[in-house]
Design a protein around this motif. Sequence first.
Motif, PDB file in Angstrom:
ATOM      1  N   LYS A  50       0.796  -1.230   0.000  1.00 32.45           N
ATOM      2  CA  LYS A  50       0.000   0.000   0.000  1.00 32.45           C
ATOM      3  C   LYS A  50       0.828   1.280   0.000  1.00 32.45           C
ATOM      4  CE  LYS A  50      -4.182  -1.911   1.170  1.00 32.45           C
ATOM      5  NZ  LYS A  50      -5.468  -1.714   0.781  1.00 32.45           N
ATOM      6  N   SER A  51       2.119   1.187  -0.245  1.00 29.96           N
ATOM      7  CA  SER A  51       2.920   2.413  -0.317  1.00 29.96           C
ATOM      8  C   SER A  51       2.889   2.944  -1.745  1.00 29.96           C
ATOM      9  CB  SER A  51       4.363   2.138   0.104  1.00 29.96           C
ATOM     10  OG  SER A  51       5.043   1.406  -0.881  1.00 29.96           O
ATOM     11  N   ASN A  52       3.251   4.220  -1.878  1.00 26.66           N
ATOM     12  CA  ASN A  52       3.390   4.804  -3.207  1.00 26.66           C
ATOM     13  C   ASN A  52       4.439   5.907  -3.127  1.00 26.66           C
ATOM     14  OD1 ASN A  52       2.122   7.313  -2.417  1.00 26.66           O
ATOM     15  ND2 ASN A  52       0.142   6.298  -2.604  1.00 26.66           N
ATOM     16  N   GLU A  53       4.738   6.510  -4.252  1.00 23.30           N
ATOM     17  CA  GLU A  53       5.795   7.513  -4.293  1.00 23.30           C
ATOM     18  C   GLU A  53       5.521   8.681  -3.355  1.00 23.30           C
ATOM     19  OE1 GLU A  53       7.911  10.374  -7.589  1.00 23.30           O
ATOM     20  OE2 GLU A  53       7.192   8.403  -8.236  1.00 23.30           O
ATOM     21  N   GLY A  54       4.283   9.161  -3.303  1.00 25.07           N
ATOM     22  CA  GLY A  54       3.937  10.275  -2.435  1.00 25.07           C
ATOM     23  C   GLY A  54       4.148   9.953  -0.965  1.00 25.07           C
ATOM     24  N   ILE A  55       3.763   8.769  -0.562  1.00 28.33           N
ATOM     25  CA  ILE A  55       3.950   8.339   0.827  1.00 28.33           C
ATOM     26  C   ILE A  55       5.434   8.245   1.154  1.00 28.33           C
ATOM     27  CG2 ILE A  55       3.709   6.349   2.382  1.00 28.33           C
ATOM     28  CD1 ILE A  55       0.930   5.880   1.081  1.00 28.33           C
ATOM     29  N   LEU A  56       6.205   7.637   0.257  1.00 34.38           N
ATOM     30  CA  LEU A  56       7.642   7.500   0.494  1.00 34.38           C
ATOM     31  C   LEU A  56       8.335   8.863   0.519  1.00 34.38           C
ATOM     32  CD1 LEU A  56       8.321   4.303  -1.617  1.00 34.38           C
ATOM     33  CD2 LEU A  56       8.298   4.477   0.876  1.00 34.38           C
ATOM     34  N   GLU A  57       7.891   9.791  -0.320  1.00 36.25           N
ATOM     35  CA  GLU A  57       8.454  11.146  -0.293  1.00 36.25           C
ATOM     36  C   GLU A  57       8.187  11.813   1.054  1.00 36.25           C
ATOM     37  OE1 GLU A  57       6.662  13.082  -3.644  1.00 36.25           O
ATOM     38  OE2 GLU A  57       8.226  12.390  -5.020  1.00 36.25           O
ATOM     39  N   ALA A  58       6.975  11.658   1.581  1.00 36.83           N
ATOM     40  CA  ALA A  58       6.628  12.245   2.880  1.00 36.83           C
ATOM     41  C   ALA A  58       7.468  11.633   3.993  1.00 36.83           C
ATOM     42  CB  ALA A  58       5.141  12.064   3.167  1.00 36.83           C
ATOM     43  N   ILE A  59       7.678  10.341   3.939  1.00 38.83           N
ATOM     44  CA  ILE A  59       8.500   9.660   4.943  1.00 38.83           C
ATOM     45  C   ILE A  59       9.944  10.137   4.848  1.00 38.83           C
ATOM     46  CG2 ILE A  59       9.502   7.418   5.578  1.00 38.83           C
ATOM     47  CD1 ILE A  59       6.713   6.212   4.818  1.00 38.83           C
ATOM     48  N   GLN A  60      10.447  10.235   3.628  1.00 41.20           N
ATOM     49  CA  GLN A  60      11.824  10.675   3.428  1.00 41.20           C
ATOM     50  C   GLN A  60      12.012  12.105   3.949  1.00 41.20           C
ATOM     51  OE1 GLN A  60      13.241  10.797  -0.688  1.00 41.20           O
ATOM     52  NE2 GLN A  60      14.964   9.534  -0.029  1.00 41.20           N
ATOM     53  N   ALA A  61      11.043  12.972   3.702  1.00 34.72           N
ATOM     54  CA  ALA A  61      11.118  14.352   4.192  1.00 34.72           C
ATOM     55  C   ALA A  61      11.088  14.391   5.724  1.00 34.72           C
ATOM     56  CB  ALA A  61       9.981  15.177   3.611  1.00 34.72           C
ATOM     57  N   ALA A  62      10.226  13.582   6.334  1.00 34.70           N
ATOM     58  CA  ALA A  62      10.147  13.529   7.802  1.00 34.70           C
ATOM     59  C   ALA A  62      11.444  12.990   8.390  1.00 34.70           C
ATOM     60  CB  ALA A  62       8.961  12.662   8.234  1.00 34.70           C
ATOM     61  N   TRP A  63      12.007  11.989   7.758  1.00 30.53           N
ATOM     62  CA  TRP A  63      13.280  11.426   8.213  1.00 30.53           C
ATOM     63  C   TRP A  63      14.376  12.485   8.087  1.00 30.53           C
ATOM     64  CZ3 TRP A  63      16.061   6.770   5.427  1.00 30.53           C
ATOM     65  CH2 TRP A  63      17.203   6.410   6.145  1.00 30.53           C
ATOM     66  N   ASN A  64      14.401  13.206   6.964  1.00 32.71           N
ATOM     67  CA  ASN A  64      15.422  14.222   6.761  1.00 32.71           C
ATOM     68  C   ASN A  64      15.319  15.322   7.824  1.00 32.71           C
ATOM     69  OD1 ASN A  64      17.637  15.169   4.946  1.00 32.71           O
ATOM     70  ND2 ASN A  64      16.324  16.972   4.955  1.00 32.71           N
ATOM     71  N   GLU A  65      14.108  15.679   8.206  1.00 31.12           N
ATOM     72  CA  GLU A  65      13.938  16.680   9.262  1.00 31.12           C
ATOM     73  C   GLU A  65      14.556  16.194  10.563  1.00 31.12           C
ATOM     74  OE1 GLU A  65      10.259  18.772  11.541  1.00 31.12           O
ATOM     75  OE2 GLU A  65      10.060  18.547   9.364  1.00 31.12           O
ATOM     76  N   GLU A  66      14.331  14.927  10.891  1.00 31.42           N
ATOM     77  CA  GLU A  66      14.941  14.352  12.103  1.00 31.42           C
ATOM     78  C   GLU A  66      16.463  14.292  11.974  1.00 31.42           C
ATOM     79  OE1 GLU A  66      13.361  13.613  14.933  1.00 31.42           O
ATOM     80  OE2 GLU A  66      11.531  14.331  13.990  1.00 31.42           O
TER      81      GLU A  66
END
Length: 71
Positions: A50-66
């Motif tokens: 159930k993942s997609n590019e938009g979800i992975l982009e949001a996760i990557q951005a949240a990880w980068n913030e951390e």
Amino acid sequence: MALEFDWMDSEEIGIQLQEKYPEIEPYSVRFTDLHKYVTGLPGFVGDPAKSNEGILEAIQAAWNEEYEDAK
């Protein structure tokens, strides 16, 4: 009870990824690898299909913030 989260919990996933992989620069990670990292986290209960590019982009951005906060 252990914390459970799924694909929509990008902030929590970002925190978990930073704790598990503090040495990795998030924007250097390919989405195929990011998918593996997320589905391998303890407490992740989302459907791997159930993942997609938009979800992975949001996760990557949240990880980068951390990641940036940890510097």
